[in-house]
Design a protein around this motif. Structure first.
Motif, mmCIF file in Angstrom:
data_model
loop_
_atom_site.group_PDB
_atom_site.id
_atom_site.type_symbol
_atom_site.label_atom_id
_atom_site.label_comp_id
_atom_site.label_asym_id
_atom_site.label_seq_id
_atom_site.Cartn_x
_atom_site.Cartn_y
_atom_site.Cartn_z
ATOM 1 N N UNK A 1 18.491 3.495 5.818
ATOM 2 C CA UNK A 1 18.386 3.570 7.383
ATOM 3 C C UNK A 1 18.523 2.190 7.805
ATOM 4 N N UNK A 2 19.338 2.081 8.927
ATOM 5 C CA UNK A 2 19.804 0.623 9.425
ATOM 6 C C UNK A 2 18.618 0.152 10.342
ATOM 7 N N UNK A 3 17.836 1.158 10.854
ATOM 8 C CA UNK A 3 16.992 0.491 11.758
ATOM 9 C C UNK A 3 16.100 1.798 12.273
ATOM 10 N N UNK A 4 15.037 1.585 13.180
ATOM 11 C CA UNK A 4 14.292 2.520 13.846
ATOM 12 C C UNK A 4 15.161 3.741 14.268
ATOM 13 N N UNK B 1 5.377 12.960 4.331
ATOM 14 C CA UNK B 1 6.456 12.314 4.986
ATOM 15 C C UNK B 1 7.834 12.205 4.288
ATOM 16 N N UNK B 2 7.546 12.060 2.795
ATOM 17 C CA UNK B 2 8.865 11.838 1.863
ATOM 18 C C UNK B 2 9.435 13.054 1.624
ATOM 19 N N UNK B 3 8.945 14.072 1.881
ATOM 20 C CA UNK B 3 9.394 15.467 1.433
ATOM 21 C C UNK B 3 10.697 15.774 2.188
ATOM 22 N N UNK B 4 11.682 16.056 1.398
ATOM 23 C CA UNK B 4 13.246 16.184 2.223
ATOM 24 C C UNK B 4 13.858 15.087 1.968
ATOM 25 N N UNK B 5 13.486 13.975 1.782
ATOM 26 C CA UNK B 5 14.122 12.526 1.596
ATOM 27 C C UNK B 5 14.397 12.445 0.074
ATOM 28 N N UNK B 6 15.601 13.060 -0.463
ATOM 29 C CA UNK B 6 15.913 12.876 -1.865
ATOM 30 C C UNK B 6 16.480 11.702 -2.134
ATOM 31 N N UNK C 1 0.861 -1.132 0.068
ATOM 32 C CA UNK C 1 -0.081 0.057 -0.096
ATOM 33 C C UNK C 1 0.813 1.035 0.051
ATOM 34 N N UNK C 2 1.870 1.362 0.815
ATOM 35 C CA UNK C 2 2.913 2.484 1.093
ATOM 36 C C UNK C 2 3.561 2.716 -0.264
ATOM 37 N N UNK D 1 9.315 5.626 5.731
ATOM 38 C CA UNK D 1 10.764 5.657 5.021
ATOM 39 C C UNK D 1 11.578 4.422 4.984
ATOM 40 N N UNK D 2 11.378 3.593 6.190
ATOM 41 C CA UNK D 2 11.938 2.318 6.087
ATOM 42 C C UNK D 2 11.253 1.194 5.161
#
Length: 357
Positions: free
Chosen positions: A185-188, A278-283, A68-69, A173-174
């Motif tokens: 990202x390696x984890x939370x 939420x994805x804004x800024x994560x290029x 879904x995401x 993001x994960x």
């Protein structure tokens, strides 16, 4: 002698009265000590039941949650996921079983406290609203109406969402990142610290407003429909579904499924906007990579209204319902399992009050 007998009688009565008073005071003191302890134990059991319900229900539908995401945030110029079956097959083929459950650990780390707080907050909010309703109406026998249940559910949803929102942000993001994403990202906690350090604390609450607005009808309708439908079935007893004012597990699952379907359909566009903000800024998100692996500049949103406007203008109104099919398939069993698991665990733990009481 008579005087002495009278004095003796008076003294005896006084002694008995004193003993009775002391016994009553001791009883009250004992109850005073036990009451907070009992209340605390009941609260802990309720929170545990809510946490277990959230973890079990979400793990059962983890592959659909991830799909879904991915559908919500994928680049319209580089379509990888065309539907539920194709999407699940693609994830299985490219990432294997681990890909099906990617982000579920983070998801459960968020959903367990979220679910615990949500169910407990609903119980407390519904009790408070019922008390106010009875005072205002002057009817001590008054019960919660569907509208009041909607209000209690909305309060519970806002509290739970706000308390665990940063976890939801990094979970998104994960879930989206793949092996081809430059940022890993390696984890939370690594994701939380990285976002906090590189994008600032406000980034952890990016998309919070549409989330809160969306949670009002979503959680509110979930509780309102589930509780009202259960009450209606118990009172009318259609098709013999209710026996001795109790519903079977199957019937309660059906009530939960109906509640989840109504709630998520109404609130789904806000969930899409929340995820995109939420994805804004994560290029380095995988959703902004083209088919040849080259980076494509993502859309930037100045706020919720801007995100709605740009999404509809660039991709059409249907983009607000991207991923609705796998989400519907996911929500029906997920909400149903959550409600029933919550009540079953509370029964096992011996908690006297259910959400319906």
């Amino acid at each position: 002698m008579a005087s002495e007998d009278a004095m003796s009688k008076t003294t005896g009565e006084s002694a008995v009265s004193t003993i009775v008073n002391l016994a009553e005071e001791a009883k009250l003191a004992s109850e005073g000590v036990k009451a907070p302890s009992h209340a605390l134990l009941s609260i802990c059991k309720s929170l545990i039941a809510g946490g277990v319900a959230g973890g079990v229900s979400r793990s059962a539908v983890a592959p659909l949650e991830r799909l879904k995401i991915l559908l919500q945030v994928q680049n319209p110029h580089s379509i990888k996921y065309n539907g539920t079956i194709q999407g699940l097959k693609y994830i299985w083929r490219t990432e294997g079983i681990r890909g099906m459950f990617k982000g579920n650990g983070t998801n459960c780390a968020r959903i367990v406290p979220n679910s615990a707080v949500k169910f407990f907050s609903y119980e407390q909010a519904s009790n408070g609203i019922l008390w106010l309703h009875r005072r205002q109406s002057g009817n001590e026998e008054a019960q919660l109406t569907p509208l009041l249940r909607l209000g209690a559910g909305a309060c519970a949803g806002i509290i739970a969402m706000s308390a665990t929102y940063p976890m939801d942000m990094v979970r998104g993001r994960l879930t989206v990142q793949t092996e081809n994403s430059p940022r890993q990202y390696r984890g939370i906690f690594h994701a939380l610290s990285t976002v906090f350090r590189e994008e600032g604390p406000r980034a952890l609450y990016r998309g919070w407003l549409p989330s809160v607005i969306g949670v009002i009808p979503y959680v509110g309708l979930n509780f309102a429909v589930y509780e009202s439908l259960k009450d209606w079935l118990i009172q009318t007893k259609p098709f013999g579904l209710a026996e001795n004012s109790e519903l079977s597990v199957t019937t309660r699952l059906a009530c939960g499924a109906a509640a989840g379907t109504v709630g998520q359909t109404v609130a789904y566009p806000l969930d899409v906007i929340r995820r995109r903000m939420q994805m804004v800024g994560w290029k380095d998100a995988s959703s902004v990579l083209t088919a040849d692996g080259k980076s494509k500049a993502p859309l930037e949103y100045t706020g919720m209204v801007d995100a709605f406007r740009k999404t509809v203008r660039h991709e059409g109104f249907g983009a607000l319902y991207k991923g609705l099919v796998p989400n519907s398939v996911k929500v029906v069993p997920s909400i149903a399992i959550a409600f029933v698991t919550y009540e079953v665990v509370k029964d096992v733990l011996g908690v006297e009050m259910r959400i319906s009481d």
